[in-house]
Motif scaffolding. Structure first.
Motif, PDB file in Angstrom:
ATOM      1  N   GLN A   1      35.529  51.478  38.357  1.00  0.00           N
ATOM      2  CA  GLN A   1      35.216  51.176  39.368  1.00  0.00           C
ATOM      3  C   GLN A   1      36.144  50.327  40.231  1.00  0.00           C
ATOM      4  O   GLN A   1      36.434  50.609  41.578  1.00  0.00           O
ATOM      5  CB  GLN A   1      33.946  50.170  39.094  1.00  0.00           C
ATOM      6  CG  GLN A   1      33.443  49.540  40.422  1.00  0.00           C
ATOM      7  CD  GLN A   1      32.528  48.203  40.286  1.00  0.00           C
ATOM      8  OE1 GLN A   1      32.459  47.512  39.315  1.00  0.00           O
ATOM      9  NE2 GLN A   1      31.549  47.954  41.275  1.00  0.00           N
ATOM     10  N   ILE A   2      36.843  49.606  39.421  1.00  0.00           N
ATOM     11  CA  ILE A   2      37.876  48.630  40.344  1.00  0.00           C
ATOM     12  C   ILE A   2      38.987  49.421  40.695  1.00  0.00           C
ATOM     13  O   ILE A   2      39.626  49.486  41.867  1.00  0.00           O
ATOM     14  CB  ILE A   2      38.296  47.514  39.701  1.00  0.00           C
ATOM     15  CG1 ILE A   2      38.917  46.538  40.648  1.00  0.00           C
ATOM     16  CG2 ILE A   2      39.363  47.751  38.341  1.00  0.00           C
ATOM     17  CD1 ILE A   2      38.884  44.992  39.973  1.00  0.00           C
ATOM     18  N   GLN A   3      39.523  50.690  39.849  1.00  0.00           N
ATOM     19  CA  GLN A   3      40.218  51.715  40.094  1.00  0.00           C
ATOM     20  C   GLN A   3      40.207  52.257  41.392  1.00  0.00           C
ATOM     21  O   GLN A   3      40.977  52.654  42.253  1.00  0.00           O
ATOM     22  CB  GLN A   3      40.860  52.315  39.025  1.00  0.00           C
ATOM     23  CG  GLN A   3      41.451  51.712  37.798  1.00  0.00           C
ATOM     24  CD  GLN A   3      41.507  52.376  36.616  1.00  0.00           C
ATOM     25  OE1 GLN A   3      41.080  52.289  35.778  1.00  0.00           O
ATOM     26  NE2 GLN A   3      42.510  53.337  36.634  1.00  0.00           N
ATOM     27  N   GLU A   4      38.755  52.787  41.519  1.00  0.00           N
ATOM     28  CA  GLU A   4      38.459  53.572  42.650  1.00  0.00           C
ATOM     29  C   GLU A   4      38.197  52.902  43.924  1.00  0.00           C
ATOM     30  O   GLU A   4      38.227  53.409  44.801  1.00  0.00           O
ATOM     31  CB  GLU A   4      37.294  54.078  42.184  1.00  0.00           C
ATOM     32  CG  GLU A   4      37.422  55.320  41.063  1.00  0.00           C
ATOM     33  CD  GLU A   4      36.406  56.099  40.419  1.00  0.00           C
ATOM     34  OE1 GLU A   4      35.177  55.614  40.541  1.00  0.00           O
ATOM     35  OE2 GLU A   4      36.558  56.984  39.880  1.00  0.00           O
ATOM     36  N   SER A   5      38.283  51.423  43.741  1.00  0.00           N
ATOM     37  CA  SER A   5      37.865  50.627  45.116  1.00  0.00           C
ATOM     38  C   SER A   5      39.057  50.549  45.930  1.00  0.00           C
ATOM     39  O   SER A   5      40.256  50.466  45.286  1.00  0.00           O
ATOM     40  CB  SER A   5      37.229  49.463  44.740  1.00  0.00           C
ATOM     41  OG  SER A   5      36.072  49.548  44.187  1.00  0.00           O
ATOM     42  N   ASN A   6      39.095  50.005  47.084  1.00  0.00           N
ATOM     43  CA  ASN A   6      40.153  49.950  47.962  1.00  0.00           C
ATOM     44  C   ASN A   6      40.741  48.735  47.578  1.00  0.00           C
ATOM     45  O   ASN A   6      42.216  48.581  47.826  1.00  0.00           O
ATOM     46  CB  ASN A   6      40.040  50.108  49.648  1.00  0.00           C
ATOM     47  CG  ASN A   6      39.093  49.337  50.016  1.00  0.00           C
ATOM     48  OD1 ASN A   6      38.189  48.893  49.359  1.00  0.00           O
ATOM     49  ND2 ASN A   6      39.257  48.805  51.162  1.00  0.00           N
TER      50      ASN A   6
ATOM     51  N   ARG B   1      26.859  32.427  39.486  1.00  0.00           N
ATOM     52  CA  ARG B   1      27.955  32.485  40.431  1.00  0.00           C
ATOM     53  C   ARG B   1      28.744  33.769  40.552  1.00  0.00           C
ATOM     54  O   ARG B   1      29.294  34.091  39.334  1.00  0.00           O
ATOM     55  CB  ARG B   1      29.006  31.442  39.872  1.00  0.00           C
ATOM     56  CG  ARG B   1      28.724  30.048  40.368  1.00  0.00           C
ATOM     57  CD  ARG B   1      29.656  29.037  39.650  1.00  0.00           C
ATOM     58  NE  ARG B   1      29.585  28.798  38.292  1.00  0.00           N
ATOM     59  CZ  ARG B   1      30.176  28.064  37.498  1.00  0.00           C
ATOM     60  NH1 ARG B   1      31.078  27.578  38.007  1.00  0.00           N
ATOM     61  NH2 ARG B   1      29.741  27.592  36.458  1.00  0.00           N
ATOM     62  N   ILE B   2      28.724  34.515  41.579  1.00  0.00           N
ATOM     63  CA  ILE B   2      29.331  35.745  41.694  1.00  0.00           C
ATOM     64  C   ILE B   2      30.822  35.297  42.054  1.00  0.00           C
ATOM     65  O   ILE B   2      31.033  35.104  43.243  1.00  0.00           O
ATOM     66  CB  ILE B   2      28.659  36.838  42.573  1.00  0.00           C
ATOM     67  CG1 ILE B   2      27.287  37.183  42.125  1.00  0.00           C
ATOM     68  CG2 ILE B   2      29.529  38.139  42.785  1.00  0.00           C
ATOM     69  CD1 ILE B   2      26.432  38.241  43.085  1.00  0.00           C
ATOM     70  N   GLU B   3      31.659  35.807  41.133  1.00  0.00           N
ATOM     71  CA  GLU B   3      33.132  35.352  41.490  1.00  0.00           C
ATOM     72  C   GLU B   3      33.855  36.636  41.951  1.00  0.00           C
ATOM     73  O   GLU B   3      34.736  36.250  42.905  1.00  0.00           O
ATOM     74  CB  GLU B   3      33.715  34.884  40.206  1.00  0.00           C
ATOM     75  CG  GLU B   3      33.086  33.671  39.512  1.00  0.00           C
ATOM     76  CD  GLU B   3      33.520  32.454  40.073  1.00  0.00           C
ATOM     77  OE1 GLU B   3      34.496  32.078  39.892  1.00  0.00           O
ATOM     78  OE2 GLU B   3      32.643  31.895  40.629  1.00  0.00           O
ATOM     79  N   GLN B   4      33.624  37.719  41.817  1.00  0.00           N
ATOM     80  CA  GLN B   4      34.272  38.843  42.082  1.00  0.00           C
ATOM     81  C   GLN B   4      33.071  39.652  42.948  1.00  0.00           C
ATOM     82  O   GLN B   4      32.213  40.145  42.639  1.00  0.00           O
ATOM     83  CB  GLN B   4      34.638  39.956  41.464  1.00  0.00           C
ATOM     84  CG  GLN B   4      35.427  41.089  42.031  1.00  0.00           C
ATOM     85  CD  GLN B   4      35.910  42.117  40.949  1.00  0.00           C
ATOM     86  OE1 GLN B   4      36.912  41.762  40.387  1.00  0.00           O
ATOM     87  NE2 GLN B   4      35.330  43.270  40.666  1.00  0.00           N
ATOM     88  N   ILE B   5      32.984  39.497  44.399  1.00  0.00           N
ATOM     89  CA  ILE B   5      31.956  40.020  45.274  1.00  0.00           C
ATOM     90  C   ILE B   5      32.176  41.569  45.444  1.00  0.00           C
ATOM     91  O   ILE B   5      31.339  42.230  45.199  1.00  0.00           O
ATOM     92  CB  ILE B   5      32.027  39.370  46.704  1.00  0.00           C
ATOM     93  CG1 ILE B   5      32.162  37.803  46.548  1.00  0.00           C
ATOM     94  CG2 ILE B   5      30.887  39.615  47.418  1.00  0.00           C
ATOM     95  CD1 ILE B   5      32.379  37.075  47.681  1.00  0.00           C
ATOM     96  N   SER B   6      33.705  42.086  45.654  1.00  0.00           N
ATOM     97  CA  SER B   6      33.799  43.360  45.739  1.00  0.00           C
ATOM     98  C   SER B   6      34.926  43.465  44.902  1.00  0.00           C
ATOM     99  O   SER B   6      36.194  43.025  44.918  1.00  0.00           O
ATOM    100  CB  SER B   6      34.030  43.565  47.223  1.00  0.00           C
ATOM    101  OG  SER B   6      34.641  45.237  47.189  1.00  0.00           O
ATOM    102  N   PRO B   7      34.910  44.749  44.021  1.00  0.00           N
ATOM    103  CA  PRO B   7      33.938  45.558  44.012  1.00  0.00           C
ATOM    104  C   PRO B   7      32.777  44.826  43.216  1.00  0.00           C
ATOM    105  O   PRO B   7      33.223  43.961  42.339  1.00  0.00           O
ATOM    106  CB  PRO B   7      34.273  46.616  42.882  1.00  0.00           C
ATOM    107  CG  PRO B   7      35.833  46.749  42.798  1.00  0.00           C
ATOM    108  CD  PRO B   7      36.151  45.280  43.422  1.00  0.00           C
TER     109      PRO B   7
END
Length: 525
Positions: free
Chosen positions: A323-328, A433-439
């Protein structure tokens, strides 16, 4: 010229476009007289070659031969390009060898450091170099406080966690470079990674003196030109993956004047040119009642530029989890110094590079929230921090599950504790708590929903409804719960607004109390 004569020089060159804006443009529409004159003008190549022939420097035969050779090579390359299949490796220099492209799985790695190493680094970076005999009194106090943090291993603040991350990377031979306005002391006078002697004016950086043969540390205050400085740091980050390059805005909304660099290059560079970058953007963000300017880093803009799919729950299997590799890029709003430590080290301890956008806090900077144990060996960045369960009823009895990001968590927590204390009963509200919002951390959000299976889901934010993370998280929360409970989140936050915040402190306080009450299920205030 400048090195020899120590003066600036301006070269005034008058140029024109022979074909207008581009080759298919028709400049005669708007500039008929100019382009009639240009049409009569011989080309630069013609004028220069005629001049050289007239001088006897070259012969006409040599000019014709060179022209034929160059045009022939261009024509040959044009034909080859029609059948050429590009390889991604062609876009990376040799220093990027070993970096994985998105289609090659890269496992998650721990980012913790042994406690002995943390103490050793901490002792060095909390010691003012002896050559500075007269540091400022307040700076001496700050460094003494940091020394006590190291001694006890508890109560670490933001600046200490950041410099431990920097120091540990330097000892791993990773170059660290930090630039921006007032980064040496920090906009909020919290960092002080450069110390000045109050008598001699000499300066020193303890991060440069941790151990022999460590990597270089650079902290440099930049000019008030975010566009130019951020563009430079992006280029710097493209040179090698073995460096942590950070740019800090004085306030988060200062990124406005660098929007072209963000839109055209940082968020889309890998898709357009297969060029990875690990550049980190530190953007101070938070609602403290100090007016619309310098309150918001415009979190919503960065989330709108994020390309993870709101409707697809990404694969979780080892080998398929990319997921994180395919995100910008990555957008985070962390709530503890320890998680900030880990997200910085994560930029290096992986087999690929992605830009990182950090909504950094303001009023949390001096809160001592973390311990060495949370940074020790075997620890890593937490994409979501679940409710601890302290002071809360057992999970099946929880009625409201509040998701949030950033410093509003602490205000929610404080209000929940007060309500529980006043009632003499544990709370029936859980806060995650969502610490990493994106991805988006679909899996972690889903797990928290399963844990509190009977709870209503709330999203709480400080920003107006048309700003902040709400538009981004709403469909993703629904996707996270789609295969389990099918729950849909409710909103608790400010109403839509054109300005990011009010300019009146008392109104800010009323709005803040109202959104906290709404999140916790209390009557409207």
């Amino acid at each position: 010229w400048r090195q020899t004569f120590h003066k600036d020089v301006v070269v005034d060159i008058v140029c024109y476009r022979r074909h207008g804006h581009n080759e298919i443009d028709q400049p005669m529409f708007t500039q008929p007289l100019m382009y009639k004159a240009i049409a009569k003008q011989p080309t630069t190549w013609t004028q220069y070659s005629q001049k050289l022939v007239a001088e006897g420097t070259v012969t006409q035969e040599q000019v014709d031969r060179l022209s034929k050779s160059v045009l022939g090579e261009f024509t040959e390359k044009l034909e080859l390009s029609k059948t050429h299949t590009p390889r991604k490796s062609e876009w990376l220099s040799s220093s990027w060898s070993g970096m994985h492209t998105p289609n090659i799985f890269s496992p998650i790695k721990d980012t913790g450091v042994t406690l002995d190493t943390l103490r050793r680094i901490g002792e060095r970076i909390s010691t003012i170099p002896p050559e500075l005999s007269t540091p400022h009194r307040k700076i001496k106090e700050i460094y003494n406080q940091r020394a006590k943090m190291v001694e006890t291993g508890v109560g670490l603040d933001w600046a200490m966690a950041e410099q431990l991350a920097f120091g540990s990377l330097l000892c791993e031979n990773i170059h660290v470079r930090l630039s921006g306005q007032d980064v040496e002391r920090g906009t909020f006078s919290h960092r002080h990674c450069v110390v000045h002697d109050q008598v001699t004016g000499e300066r020193a950086m303890p991060l440069q003196k941790i151990m022999p043969n460590q990597a270089a540390f650079i902290a440099c205050n930049s000019s008030l030109s975010e566009f130019a400085v951020l563009g430079f740091e992006l280029g710097y980050s493209l040179e090698s993956p073995n460096q942590l390059v950070l740019w800090e805005a004085q306030f988060g909304d200062f990124a406005n004047t660098a929007q072209c660099i963000i839109d055209q290059f940082i968020c889309s560079g890998e898709q357009k040119w297969i060029r990875q970058s690990g550049l980190v953007m530190l953007l101070p963000h938070g609602y403290d009642g100090q007016g619309p300017e310098h309150t918001s880093a415009r979190l919503e803009r960065f989330l709108q530029l994020s390309d993870d799919n709101a409707d697809i729950f990404p694969p979780l299997e080892i080998g398929e989890r990319r997921q994180i590799q395919e995100s910008n890029w990555q957008v985070v709003n962390v709530t503890t110094p320890a998680n900030y430590f880990h997200v910085l080290r994560r930029q290096i301890h992986r087999d690929f590079r992605k830009p990182l956008v950090v909504m950094t806090p303001k009023n949390l900077l001096r809160r001592r929230l973390s311990t060495f144990a949370e940074m020790g060996a075997g620890t890593r960045f937490l994409r979501l921090i679940p409710d601890s369960g302290e002071g809360v009823v057992e999970p099946r009895a929880v009625k409201r599950l509040v998701f949030c990001t950033g410093k509003v968590y602490y205000e929610l927590l404080q209000a929940r504790r007060k309500l529980a204390a006043d009632a003499g009963l544990p709370s029936d509200v859980a806060i995650a708590r969502i610490e990493q919002i994106s991805p988006f951390p679909f899996d972690k959000v889903r797990d928290e929903g399963l844990r509190f299976e009977n709870a209503e889901v709330i999203w709480c934010q400080e920003e107006p409804k048309n700003a902040g993370a709400w538009s981004y998280v709403q469909p993703r929360l629904e996707t996270a719960f789609r295969e389990t409970s099918g729950k849909r989140p409710s909103y608790a936050g400010r109403d839509p607004a054109a300005a990011v915040s009010t300019g009146y402190k008392d109104k800010h306080d009323r709005e803040q109390a109202s959104l906290i009450a709404a999140a916790l299920g209390l009557p409207a205030r």
